[in-house]
Design an enzyme around this catalytic site. Sequence first.
Site, PDB file in Angstrom:
ATOM      1  N   CYS A 105       0.839  -1.215   0.000  1.00  0.00           N
ATOM      2  CA  CYS A 105       0.000   0.000   0.000  1.00  0.00           C
ATOM      3  C   CYS A 105       0.866   1.253   0.000  1.00  0.00           C
ATOM      4  O   CYS A 105       0.534   2.248  -0.648  1.00  0.00           O
ATOM      5  CB  CYS A 105      -0.912   0.022   1.226  1.00  0.00           C
ATOM      6  SG  CYS A 105      -2.044  -1.364   1.287  1.00  0.00           S
TER       7      CYS A 105
ATOM      8  N   ARG B 277      -7.816  -4.042  -3.380  1.00  0.00           N
ATOM      9  CA  ARG B 277      -7.260  -2.898  -4.131  1.00  0.00           C
ATOM     10  C   ARG B 277      -8.199  -2.567  -5.300  1.00  0.00           C
ATOM     11  O   ARG B 277      -8.050  -3.106  -6.400  1.00  0.00           O
ATOM     12  CB  ARG B 277      -5.850  -3.238  -4.634  1.00  0.00           C
ATOM     13  CG  ARG B 277      -4.914  -3.570  -3.510  1.00  0.00           C
ATOM     14  CD  ARG B 277      -3.503  -3.850  -3.959  1.00  0.00           C
ATOM     15  NE  ARG B 277      -2.779  -4.463  -2.865  1.00  0.00           N
ATOM     16  CZ  ARG B 277      -2.248  -3.791  -1.837  1.00  0.00           C
ATOM     17  NH1 ARG B 277      -2.352  -2.483  -1.799  1.00  0.00           N
ATOM     18  NH2 ARG B 277      -1.629  -4.426  -0.874  1.00  0.00           N
TER      19      ARG B 277
HETATM   20  C1  BEZ Z   1       0.628  -4.685   1.800  1.00  0.00           C
HETATM   21  O1  BEZ Z   1       1.825  -4.908   1.861  1.00  0.00           O
HETATM   22  O2  BEZ Z   1       0.173  -3.575   1.496  1.00  0.00           O
HETATM   23  C2  BEZ Z   1      -0.335  -5.814   2.045  1.00  0.00           C
HETATM   24  C3  BEZ Z   1       0.031  -7.082   1.668  1.00  0.00           C
HETATM   25  C4  BEZ Z   1      -0.861  -8.136   1.912  1.00  0.00           C
HETATM   26  C5  BEZ Z   1      -2.091  -7.898   2.507  1.00  0.00           C
HETATM   27  C6  BEZ Z   1      -2.460  -6.612   2.848  1.00  0.00           C
HETATM   28  C7  BEZ Z   1      -1.572  -5.552   2.610  1.00  0.00           C
END
Ligand code: BEZ
Length: 217
Positions: A54, A131
């Site tokens: 993110c 997302r």
């Molecule tokens: C992240 O790194 O943004 C992420 C990865 C897996 C699940 C949720 C967030």
Amino acid sequence: METVVEQPTVAMPRLGWPAPNFEAETTHGTLRLDDFRGSWVILFSHPADFTPVCTTEFVAFAQIAPELKKRNVELLGLSIDSTYSHIAWVRNIEEKFGVKITFPIIADLDKKVAMLYGMIMPGESKTETSRCVFVIDDKGILRAMIYYPLTTGRNTDEILRLIDALQTTDKHGVATPANWRPGDKVIVPPPKTTDDAEERLKEGYECKDWYFCMKSL
Ligand code: BEZ
């Protein structure tokens, strides 16, 4: 015996229909979607603040923000986190990555907007938004949706390309082919009658056949 998996019924917005309106708490105060009427909006969700993928996405969205502004497009982020968390995270992004996040982020703690737009994929996570990207035009119509899983960061070049394609379609009444980029030839919409099909071939377009004609803008 066959196992039946209960599928929850969730609202799904529809392309070509008005994007569902909402009022939400954001890092820029209380905002309503219809406050943005007259501008295009990219409403996008992320799973959680202070997570690495993110963070890369927020940096990438901030980097295309000036290009989006030139196209009359505003960014509006969302996650199921508090405004305090959002504020702390954007301050951390500025401190650690040198990138200022200037767009508002919705604190959707009661999941109201997430449910309205079908941003939660319970098969992935019941507590985080996936997302998602919703492109809403200046008249409030939902024009495109992209859904990516938790583990895959989005491609902001593609989001910019999508905006260019939609705005080109609106301006010139054309469609855009696979992998189109601004400056490439566009597709003349196919004819709807046999007479139009005949006429089409005389109009100076670059036609492979009556249904496949392209032109430069
Ligand atoms: C992240 O790194 O943004 C992420 C990865 C897996 C699940 C949720 C967030």
